[in-house]
Design an enzyme around this catalytic site. Sequence first.
Site, PDB file in Angstrom:
ATOM      1  N   ARG A   1       0.898  -1.251   0.123  1.00 20.66           N
ATOM      2  CA  ARG A   1      -0.063  -0.065  -0.099  1.00 20.66           C
ATOM      3  C   ARG A   1       0.882   1.123  -0.086  1.00 20.66           C
ATOM      4  NH1 ARG A   1      -3.811  -0.607   4.978  1.00 20.66           N
ATOM      5  NH2 ARG A   1      -2.184  -1.600   5.795  1.00 20.66           N
TER       6      ARG A   1
ATOM      7  N   LYS B   1     -19.820   4.049  -8.607  1.00 23.20           N
ATOM      8  CA  LYS B   1     -19.119   2.807  -9.035  1.00 23.20           C
ATOM      9  C   LYS B   1     -18.804   2.720 -10.376  1.00 23.20           C
ATOM     10  CE  LYS B   1     -19.227   1.322  -4.793  1.00 23.20           C
ATOM     11  NZ  LYS B   1     -20.296   0.449  -4.207  1.00 23.20           N
TER      12      LYS B   1
ATOM     13  N   SER C   1     -20.529   3.073  11.464  1.00 28.96           N
ATOM     14  CA  SER C   1     -19.252   3.040  11.885  1.00 28.96           C
ATOM     15  C   SER C   1     -18.758   4.479  12.290  1.00 28.96           C
ATOM     16  CB  SER C   1     -18.262   2.665  10.887  1.00 28.96           C
ATOM     17  OG  SER C   1     -18.427   3.483   9.686  1.00 28.96           O
TER      18      SER C   1
ATOM     19  N   GLU D   1     -18.801   0.591  15.995  1.00 25.87           N
ATOM     20  CA  GLU D   1     -18.299  -0.569  15.423  1.00 25.87           C
ATOM     21  C   GLU D   1     -16.449  -0.506  15.464  1.00 25.87           C
ATOM     22  OE1 GLU D   1     -19.421  -0.683  11.057  1.00 25.87           O
ATOM     23  OE2 GLU D   1     -21.474  -0.577  11.802  1.00 25.87           O
TER      24      GLU D   1
ATOM     25  N   TRP E   1     -18.442  -7.355  -2.300  1.00 31.44           N
ATOM     26  CA  TRP E   1     -17.110  -7.193  -1.680  1.00 31.44           C
ATOM     27  C   TRP E   1     -16.309  -8.307  -1.095  1.00 31.44           C
ATOM     28  CZ3 TRP E   1     -19.383  -2.396   1.306  1.00 31.44           C
ATOM     29  CH2 TRP E   1     -19.824  -1.323   0.567  1.00 31.44           C
TER      30      TRP E   1
ATOM     31  N   GLU F   1     -24.449  -1.903  -7.427  1.00 25.91           N
ATOM     32  CA  GLU F   1     -23.183  -2.245  -7.879  1.00 25.91           C
ATOM     33  C   GLU F   1     -23.225  -3.441  -9.032  1.00 25.91           C
ATOM     34  OE1 GLU F   1     -19.369  -3.817  -5.839  1.00 25.91           O
ATOM     35  OE2 GLU F   1     -20.091  -2.187  -4.877  1.00 25.91           O
TER      36      GLU F   1
ATOM     37  N   HIS G   1     -17.251  11.183   2.201  1.00 23.51           N
ATOM     38  CA  HIS G   1     -15.916  11.056   1.623  1.00 23.51           C
ATOM     39  C   HIS G   1     -14.966  12.202   1.004  1.00 23.51           C
ATOM     40  CE1 HIS G   1     -16.317   6.636   1.121  1.00 23.51           C
ATOM     41  NE2 HIS G   1     -17.654   6.762   0.578  1.00 23.51           N
TER      42      HIS G   1
END
Length: 764
Positions: free
Chosen positions: A18, A111, A438, A489, A566, A610, A699
């Site tokens: 990464r 997407k 989350s 979470e 996913w 998606e 985002h």
Amino acid sequence: MAELASTIAGYPRIGRNRELKRALESFWAGKISEDQFEESVAQLVRTNLATLTQLGLTGSLPDSSTLYDQVLDTTVLLGATPERFRGKTGLDLYFSLARGDKTNPPLEMTKYFDTNYHYLVPEIDAQTPIALTDRRVIERARALTDEGINVRPVIVGPVTWLALAKGASEGYEPLERLDDAITAFADVLRELAGAGVEWVQIDEPALVSGNLAADRSAVINATVRAWNTLGALKAGVNRPKVLLNFPYGDSSAALERLAHTGVEALGVDVVRGLLPANIDLSGITLAVGVVNGRNIWRTDLSAARDVLERAKATGARIVVSTSTSLQHVPHSVADEHWDDPELDAHLHEWLAFADEKVREVEILDRGLRGGWSSIEDEISQASQALARRQETAGVNNAAIRERVQRLATARDRVDYAQRVLAQKSLNLPHFPTTTIGSFPQTVDVRKARAAFNRADISADEYTAQIKAEVERVIRLQEDLGLDVLVHGEPERNDMVQYFAEQLTGFSVTANGWVQSYGSRATRPSILWGDVERTHDITVDWWKYAQSLTDKPVKGMLTGPVTIIAWSFVREDIPLPQVADQIALALRDEIDALQEAGARIVQVDEPALRELLPLEPAAHEQYLTWAVDAFKLATAGAAPATQIHTHLCYSEFGQIIDAIAALDADVTSIEAARSKMEVLPDLQAHGFSHQIGPGVWDIHSPRVPSVSEVKKLLDEAARVVPDDHLWVNPDCGLKTRDYPETIATLKNLVTAAQEIRAEKPEKSE
């Protein structure tokens, strides 16, 4: 100029460890300079190209690298900057388009075809500048060529770029700017030739999709027109040789026309598309994508050999390729180890990540050029490994399959009107506020998880740290004044992987990172066998969170379609069967949550749109089983249990009927980044259940003001009845920081309170 050799359509660009993610986040945080960032990216590109050479690729090597997104790269390449970002240049412009700035929202994100990769949507109208502007791709190619590397730049083509765009003004069709895009691309190709580039790859996947706003026949005609013009440019002088590539689906209807445009090579996806034998592709090279770039299972080399042999009937010169870029799979199986030694051995022989797929291309290329007998051993080994897979324990479980058949008809709850009456006992205000699930995952939470995984701390110590974080999140939500709470979470590494680790039939990777967008990478789980829930998964965490507050806390589950989308999912049984197995596991978890006292359970399905097939003829079948799986999961919920679901970052108008058919009591949906684009679809459909169109684009690091949030709520309130409208962000908050989270949630709650005051709740 050399002919095209067997190749791949693209390679993972996030980095084996990464590296791109770390460079991006360090640059954004001001920890490294622009020059240091640029050098980090350049080194990653060189490393990837060197790896491809080591793995056996010859000829031109694809450079599919990007700083953030390949569609954004074309937007910047052509200088198609929205007015609000005029005056910005270089990386400041690039990342402002991607992430927004203090005053301006970023480009919308959605997407890429039917993948989990997110692209940034260009905004195009009659005034948008379109001309070669940013020469980053050209200068990178020049530098690599000067170093003696035979690089093949990979660029999203003009038709796909426009077909994926949205009109910057209402009703505008971006494809009207095709002539300008063609002119700009002619300049791009001319400068690439001047930089010494021998081959360029232009991806035009819009041609394979029936799901775009532009009519498919119009896209095909535009593609032929564009490449008739660009193909007529003199190769080696005014342009490099062109590999025109069509990943993600079936391009067969247009191949003969495209073969006569003057380009030297066409790339076709034969994993998801067709290659009829009765078409004439004489005179060109055909890169046949027989190695699946979308999934991680080992290629059946025998079947691939047969496809390549049949491809010769087209009259084209045949080379081997991948169906899509390998950006959708991790780097290498060699980086992985599983806890179960027996399963470890089996999984390794079933799998092929990016490096293994490159080797498969090289093996098939040897067979194609030197005769199939030269790779007879490799073909036999692949066939034997695939046969052994079906004999492995857990791949086929008769008890699980019998249960699915027995309960397959139990998919409906009582009527929604009855449920609304039963759920009034929740005593929620109108315009109730909540979040999606989350909360930010802090450095301390990540360190605790890593320490626990390394066995540096005990289970009790880890649990204590996570409980402390849950309590902090609950107290924060109470202080902010949210109405329906979540536990945040902190125990979850990922919304799919967390469940995969608890269910049979799954394995997870240690280093199987795949880019989702920008610096965001996920580790898709491997769904290899039949799925069953053998113990409680979320119940104890929900019970602890609910014990801390009198306000309702949502139980949080990930839905069957999203777990499939996913994950790297098995392909040996139909997807509806896989979905129903997961649905029954979730149904058992909902039963346990209800027994523990949960009154609100959210089953997230952000990937519902998606997976919509690119062929419209297949929509109905897919949506039927996808909706049925969700309903199978939730059908056991009591009338008084409020079922929520969540969807994000897709074109929802195409599936609004399916969203309604889920029959969730409350649906939260991405809407802030798309500026409430979903509202007309809700109104036209007559959507009758409760809805939470998002009012905060999570985002982007921007903190929307109270007035911004209020404006979005006012728009929604004109379409959604007062007693049906929820107030929530677009998506989960895992990737955000706490300061911006707290500031924005304060604004969100204030906006909800203001709209309540303006629209008092009506007494019954």
